[in-house]
Design an enzyme around this catalytic site. Structure first.
Site, PDB file in Angstrom:
ATOM      1  N   TYR A 155       0.837  -1.206   0.000  1.00  0.00           N
ATOM      2  CA  TYR A 155       0.000   0.000   0.000  1.00  0.00           C
ATOM      3  C   TYR A 155       0.875   1.261   0.000  1.00  0.00           C
ATOM      4  O   TYR A 155       0.581   2.236  -0.709  1.00  0.00           O
ATOM      5  CB  TYR A 155      -0.895  -0.061   1.237  1.00  0.00           C
ATOM      6  CG  TYR A 155      -1.935   1.022   1.373  1.00  0.00           C
ATOM      7  CD1 TYR A 155      -3.058   1.055   0.541  1.00  0.00           C
ATOM      8  CD2 TYR A 155      -1.833   1.994   2.364  1.00  0.00           C
ATOM      9  CE1 TYR A 155      -4.028   2.041   0.694  1.00  0.00           C
ATOM     10  CE2 TYR A 155      -2.791   2.977   2.529  1.00  0.00           C
ATOM     11  CZ  TYR A 155      -3.891   3.001   1.694  1.00  0.00           C
ATOM     12  OH  TYR A 155      -4.849   3.972   1.855  1.00  0.00           O
ATOM     13  N   ALA A 157       3.833   1.483  -1.284  1.00  0.00           N
ATOM     14  CA  ALA A 157       4.388   1.572  -2.647  1.00  0.00           C
ATOM     15  C   ALA A 157       3.346   2.130  -3.614  1.00  0.00           C
ATOM     16  O   ALA A 157       3.650   2.993  -4.456  1.00  0.00           O
ATOM     17  CB  ALA A 157       4.856   0.190  -3.116  1.00  0.00           C
ATOM     18  N   LYS A 159       0.720   4.045  -2.977  1.00  0.00           N
ATOM     19  CA  LYS A 159       0.406   5.461  -2.728  1.00  0.00           C
ATOM     20  C   LYS A 159       1.631   6.347  -3.024  1.00  0.00           C
ATOM     21  O   LYS A 159       1.479   7.488  -3.463  1.00  0.00           O
ATOM     22  CB  LYS A 159      -0.081   5.645  -1.288  1.00  0.00           C
ATOM     23  CG  LYS A 159      -1.397   4.922  -0.994  1.00  0.00           C
ATOM     24  CD  LYS A 159      -2.519   5.371  -1.919  1.00  0.00           C
ATOM     25  CE  LYS A 159      -3.865   4.815  -1.523  1.00  0.00           C
ATOM     26  NZ  LYS A 159      -4.949   5.259  -2.415  1.00  0.00           N
TER      27      LYS A 159
HETATM   28  P1  NAP Z   1     -13.469   1.893   1.448  1.00  0.00           P
HETATM   29  O1  NAP Z   1     -14.455   2.371   2.443  1.00  0.00           O
HETATM   30  O2  NAP Z   1     -12.968   0.511   1.527  1.00  0.00           O
HETATM   31  O3  NAP Z   1     -14.102   2.158  -0.018  1.00  0.00           O
HETATM   32  C1  NAP Z   1     -13.355   1.795  -1.152  1.00  0.00           C
HETATM   33  C2  NAP Z   1     -14.107   2.241  -2.401  1.00  0.00           C
HETATM   34  O4  NAP Z   1     -13.282   1.902  -3.525  1.00  0.00           O
HETATM   35  C3  NAP Z   1     -15.430   1.532  -2.599  1.00  0.00           C
HETATM   36  O5  NAP Z   1     -16.334   2.448  -3.168  1.00  0.00           O
HETATM   37  C4  NAP Z   1     -15.090   0.417  -3.582  1.00  0.00           C
HETATM   38  O6  NAP Z   1     -16.194   0.011  -4.407  1.00  0.00           O
HETATM   39  C5  NAP Z   1     -14.048   1.104  -4.435  1.00  0.00           C
HETATM   40  N1  NAP Z   1     -13.171   0.185  -5.139  1.00  0.00           N
HETATM   41  C6  NAP Z   1     -12.342  -0.757  -4.622  1.00  0.00           C
HETATM   42  N2  NAP Z   1     -11.700  -1.420  -5.600  1.00  0.00           N
HETATM   43  C7  NAP Z   1     -12.147  -0.885  -6.775  1.00  0.00           C
HETATM   44  C8  NAP Z   1     -11.876  -1.160  -8.134  1.00  0.00           C
HETATM   45  N3  NAP Z   1     -11.014  -2.112  -8.502  1.00  0.00           N
HETATM   46  N4  NAP Z   1     -12.522  -0.425  -9.090  1.00  0.00           N
HETATM   47  C9  NAP Z   1     -13.398   0.545  -8.726  1.00  0.00           C
HETATM   48  N5  NAP Z   1     -13.705   0.838  -7.449  1.00  0.00           N
HETATM   49  C10 NAP Z   1     -13.085   0.129  -6.489  1.00  0.00           C
HETATM   50  O7  NAP Z   1     -12.176   2.815   1.448  1.00  0.00           O
HETATM   51  P2  NAP Z   1     -11.966   4.343   1.938  1.00  0.00           P
HETATM   52  O8  NAP Z   1     -11.442   4.313   3.316  1.00  0.00           O
HETATM   53  O9  NAP Z   1     -13.158   5.152   1.595  1.00  0.00           O
HETATM   54  O10 NAP Z   1     -10.727   4.743   0.992  1.00  0.00           O
HETATM   55  C11 NAP Z   1     -10.887   5.575  -0.137  1.00  0.00           C
HETATM   56  C12 NAP Z   1      -9.503   5.999  -0.613  1.00  0.00           C
HETATM   57  O11 NAP Z   1      -8.866   6.733   0.430  1.00  0.00           O
HETATM   58  C13 NAP Z   1      -8.582   4.821  -0.937  1.00  0.00           C
HETATM   59  O12 NAP Z   1      -7.766   5.139  -2.039  1.00  0.00           O
HETATM   60  C14 NAP Z   1      -7.740   4.707   0.313  1.00  0.00           C
HETATM   61  O13 NAP Z   1      -6.501   4.115   0.030  1.00  0.00           O
HETATM   62  C15 NAP Z   1      -7.603   6.163   0.702  1.00  0.00           C
HETATM   63  N6  NAP Z   1      -7.265   6.376   2.103  1.00  0.00           N
HETATM   64  C16 NAP Z   1      -8.101   5.988   3.101  1.00  0.00           C
HETATM   65  C17 NAP Z   1      -7.750   6.216   4.415  1.00  0.00           C
HETATM   66  C18 NAP Z   1      -8.624   5.829   5.577  1.00  0.00           C
HETATM   67  O14 NAP Z   1      -8.172   5.956   6.725  1.00  0.00           O
HETATM   68  N7  NAP Z   1      -9.843   5.368   5.373  1.00  0.00           N
HETATM   69  C19 NAP Z   1      -6.522   6.814   4.711  1.00  0.00           C
HETATM   70  C20 NAP Z   1      -5.689   7.194   3.664  1.00  0.00           C
HETATM   71  C21 NAP Z   1      -6.077   6.973   2.360  1.00  0.00           C
HETATM   72  P3  NAP Z   1     -17.227  -1.177  -3.966  1.00  0.00           P
HETATM   73  O15 NAP Z   1     -18.134  -0.557  -2.923  1.00  0.00           O
HETATM   74  O16 NAP Z   1     -17.949  -1.519  -5.218  1.00  0.00           O
HETATM   75  O17 NAP Z   1     -16.395  -2.275  -3.396  1.00  0.00           O
END
Ligand code: NAP
Length: 244
Positions: A155, A157, A159
């Site tokens: 992850y 790598a 990001k």
């Molecule tokens: P999440 O709640 O797990 O939601 C992930 C979303 O991405 C869902 O809508 C999922 O769709 C979609 N997704 C996953 N794989 C996909 C694919 N191959 N093609 C299209 N859509 C896909 O995650 P989140 O916490 O909201 O994270 C959102 C972003 O923020 C990510 O890039 C994550 O790395 C980043 N981030 C999050 C945090 C944190 O603390 N939460 C911190 C830093 C960065 P489905 O519903 O259809 O599965």
């Protein structure tokens, strides 16, 4: 021509909050991308419409270039009166584990969703942006990509790749009035961090709590707006005070 925003992974978590906020603040028609959770994508759509906005669902797997190209080509053909002026590369997954035991598939999948996904979708949408000399690209990176987090080598790598690409692409397209920025969240409440015990992990955060998806969405909405026209190539931390 109606301006639109495409948010990848907008069915849940940060992407959902970003889609709702962009519709509220920026008068954009919203394209809600998701990969598997249709019901959640419909919930995002209903919330945007309830707030007086307009949106539609666009299913594709960001990892799969053919799938991305087909979905977007079909959308372009049917929507010649619309222009995707804002792209938020938000779709991301984690497959945490120590590097020495990490299955190759966990390495590939995590990099393919965040970094290759960014390539697949951005390359498709940047062509019309270049022609129109207008565009905002916002990549959702992570504290992991700046600091490196043990147990998240894949992850970090993925990001880190998004962060480097953001800085390079910003310089390539600035002359065409397109800005490219990244947001690097710390711990934000979502399905992704559900398994993390907030009581333990919040001790790492000077503000002593996890962030909310809506707080990230306000930052993204600002970067997508006219007000942010002179910001490009930046990686903006939103992490409650954790230094990377
Ligand atoms: P999440 O709640 O797990 O939601 C992930 C979303 O991405 C869902 O809508 C999922 O769709 C979609 N997704 C996953 N794989 C996909 C694919 N191959 N093609 C299209 N859509 C896909 O995650 P989140 O916490 O909201 O994270 C959102 C972003 O923020 C990510 O890039 C994550 O790395 C980043 N981030 C999050 C945090 C944190 O603390 N939460 C911190 C830093 C960065 P489905 O519903 O259809 O599965």
């Amino acid at each position: 021509m109606k301006n639109c925003a495409l948010i990848t992974g907008a069915s849940r978590g940060l992407g959902k909050a970003i889609a709702i906020q962009l519709a509220l603040d920026n008068n954009l028609h919203i394209l809600i991308n998701y990969s598997s959770n249709e019901k959640a994508a419909e919930d995002t759509l209903n919330e945007i419409v309830k707030n007086g906005g307009t949106a539609e669902i666009l299913k594709f797997n960001v990892q799969d270039k053919e799938n991305v190209d087909k979905a977007l080509d079909e959308w372009f053909a049917k929507n010649q009166d619309k222009f995707i002026s804002v792209l938020v590369n938000n779709a991301g997954i984690t497959r945490d584990g120590l590097f020495m035991w990490m299955p190759e598939k966990d390495w590939d999948d995590v990099i393919d969703v965040s970094a290759k996904g960014m390539f697949n979708v951005t390359q498709k949408l940047i062509q019309p942006m270049l022609r129109k000399r207008q565009g905002r690209i916002i990549n959702i990176a992570s504290l992991s990509g700046l600091k490196g987090v043990p147990g998240q080598t894949n992850y970090s790598a993925a990001k880190g790749a998004m962060i480097g690409a953001t800085k390079a692409l910003a310089q390539e397209v600035a002359k065409r009035n397109i800005t490219v920025n990244a947001v690097a969240p710390g711990f934000i409440k979502s399905d992704m961090t559900e398994a993390f015990n907030e009581e333990d992990y919040k001790k790492l955060v000077p503000l002593n709590r996890f962030g909310n998806p809506e707080e990230v969405a306000h930052l993204v909405s600002f970067l997508a707006s006219e007000k942010a026209a002179y910001i490009t190539g930046e990686i903006i931390n939103i992490n409650g005070g954790i230094y990377s």
